[in-house]
Design a protein around this motif. Structure first.
Motif, short mmCIF file in Angstrom:
data_model
loop_
_atom_site.label_atom_id
_atom_site.label_comp_id
_atom_site.label_asym_id
_atom_site.label_seq_id
_atom_site.Cartn_x
_atom_site.Cartn_y
_atom_site.Cartn_z
N UNK A 105 0.85 -1.19 0.00
CA UNK A 105 0.00 0.00 0.00
C UNK A 105 0.88 1.24 0.00
N UNK A 106 1.02 1.93 -1.15
CA UNK A 106 1.91 3.09 -1.20
C UNK A 106 1.44 4.27 -0.35
N UNK A 107 0.12 4.39 -0.14
CA UNK A 107 -0.39 5.55 0.60
C UNK A 107 -0.04 5.49 2.08
N UNK A 108 0.12 4.28 2.63
CA UNK A 108 0.50 4.15 4.03
C UNK A 108 1.89 3.52 4.20
N UNK A 109 2.50 3.16 3.06
CA UNK A 109 3.85 2.60 3.03
C UNK A 109 3.98 1.35 3.90
N UNK A 163 -9.21 0.17 7.36
CA UNK A 163 -8.51 1.42 7.11
C UNK A 163 -7.09 1.24 7.65
N UNK A 164 -6.12 1.22 6.76
CA UNK A 164 -4.74 0.94 7.17
C UNK A 164 -4.14 2.05 8.04
N UNK A 165 -4.81 3.20 8.12
CA UNK A 165 -4.34 4.28 8.99
C UNK A 165 -4.79 4.07 10.43
N UNK A 166 -5.85 3.24 10.61
CA UNK A 166 -6.37 2.98 11.95
C UNK A 166 -6.92 1.56 11.99
N UNK A 167 -6.08 0.64 12.43
CA UNK A 167 -6.45 -0.78 12.44
C UNK A 167 -7.11 -1.21 13.74
#
Length: 329
Positions: A105-109, A163-167
């Motif tokens: 996932x490039x947006x969250x690296x 949501x990979x920003x908040x698991x």
């Protein structure tokens, strides 16, 4: 089988080809994983095998992190990173069962690996460290990155959106609108939804917005069915790939056909010739000019194929006429 706009790669894997993926940065390089324990990097422009490394068991998926690092997961649960510059592989960690899919996932690296042990694990590709393990409702069969989301398809026809920003919680949990086992999920380039396929020759177009108005737009259709002598044979839809520029998508099935679809206008754009074996994986190049097609007898629904067919990867130069939505004017 070769035509003016299609050729077969040299030095193809010798057993089931589980995945083919183009580099996101260039159309020159293609990654391929296989049941013959190998992961191979091809220079498509020269039709040469550039690098190869091997796992200790069949490899079920692979992905690029950047132009010089690849990741892969195998049947024994291992997750491996390979550095093409120094030709060195590192086992970064493991699951308790087979790693079925692996995505960057490039947006969250982060790298995400999904396993039959009913978890997904996240990895920091800069340090190769595991940064979290998350339980799923069943064995993970397929995953797709959708912006900062990860869409996971599991056993029991479950679809889970993270949501990979908040698991800390599951963003969405839904059941596939198809009757039978999920085979593949791929997200639309506009990140508004995804396409899901099943083992029973069907594809569903789904939307992430849970509002009733948007959910009314979802639909499903039959495909990869062949009539012979009055009998309809139904094949699994093993693989899906989106054309990033036009948002059309290709499906590959157990029938050996690749179809191009315009999902927004609910139309099939074209069908390519029948390949000599079931289609296990398809992938578009970053510029949309090429489609890689993996044909593999391992993915046949027949217990014993009628004749010996070798695994092969074909590179097809696709045209606008094949991939662009038809004008509605």
């Amino acid at each position: 089988m070769s035509t003016a706009n299609e050729f077969k790669l040299n030095n193809c894997p010798t057993d089931g080809i589980s995945a083919v993926k183009f580099s996101p940065n260039t159309s020159q390089f293609l990654f391929a994983s296989s049941w013959d324990f190998s992961v191979r990097l091809y220079d498509v422009s020269k039709n040469t095998l550039r690098y190869q490394y091997d796992h200790k068991s069949p490899v079920l998926d692979c992905c690029f992190f950047d132009s010089v690092h690849g990741w892969s997961g195998s049947l024994d649960g291992s997750v491996v990173m390979y550095d093409f510059n120094v030709r060195n592989e590192t086992i970064v960690g493991a699951h308790n069962d087979a790693v079925r899919c692996i995505e960057f996932c490039p947006e969250t690296n982060v790298i995400a690996s999904g396993s039959w042990d009913q978890t997904i694990k996240l990895w920091d590709p800069r340090t190769n460290n595991n940064i979290g393990s998350y339980s799923q409702p069943g064995r993970v069969y397929t995953m797709s990155v959708c912006g900062n989301r990860l869409i996971v398809g599991t056993a029991g026809k479950c679809v889970v959106v993270w949501d990979l920003r908040n698991m800390g919680y599951v963003e969405q949990r839904r059941e596939s609108s198809l009757k039978y086992q999920t085979r593949c999920i791929r997200s639309f380039p506009n990140k508004e939804g995804f396409v899901l396929s099943s083992i029973e020759g069907r594809v569903a177009v789904e939307y992430l917005d849970p509002s009733q108005e948007v959910q009314k737009k979802k639909y499903a259709f039959k495909c990869h069915r062949v009539k012979e002598n009055g009998v309809e044979y139904i094949y699994p839809v093993h693989t899906i790939a989106f054309h990033d520029r036009y948002s059309t998508f290709a499906t590959g099935g157990g029938d050996g056909f690749v179809n191009m679809w315009d999902g927004f206008n609910k139309k099939r754009l074209c069908q390519f010739h029948r390949f000599p074996a079931p289609i296990s994986s398809v992938a578009f190049s970053s510029d949309g000019s090429m489609l890689a097609v993996a044909a593999s007898p391992l993915y046949s629904h027949e217990p014993v194929p009628e004749k010996k067919v070798d695994d092969a990867i074909y590179i097809r130069h696709v045209s606008d006429a094949e991939t662009r939505p038809k004008s509605t004017a």
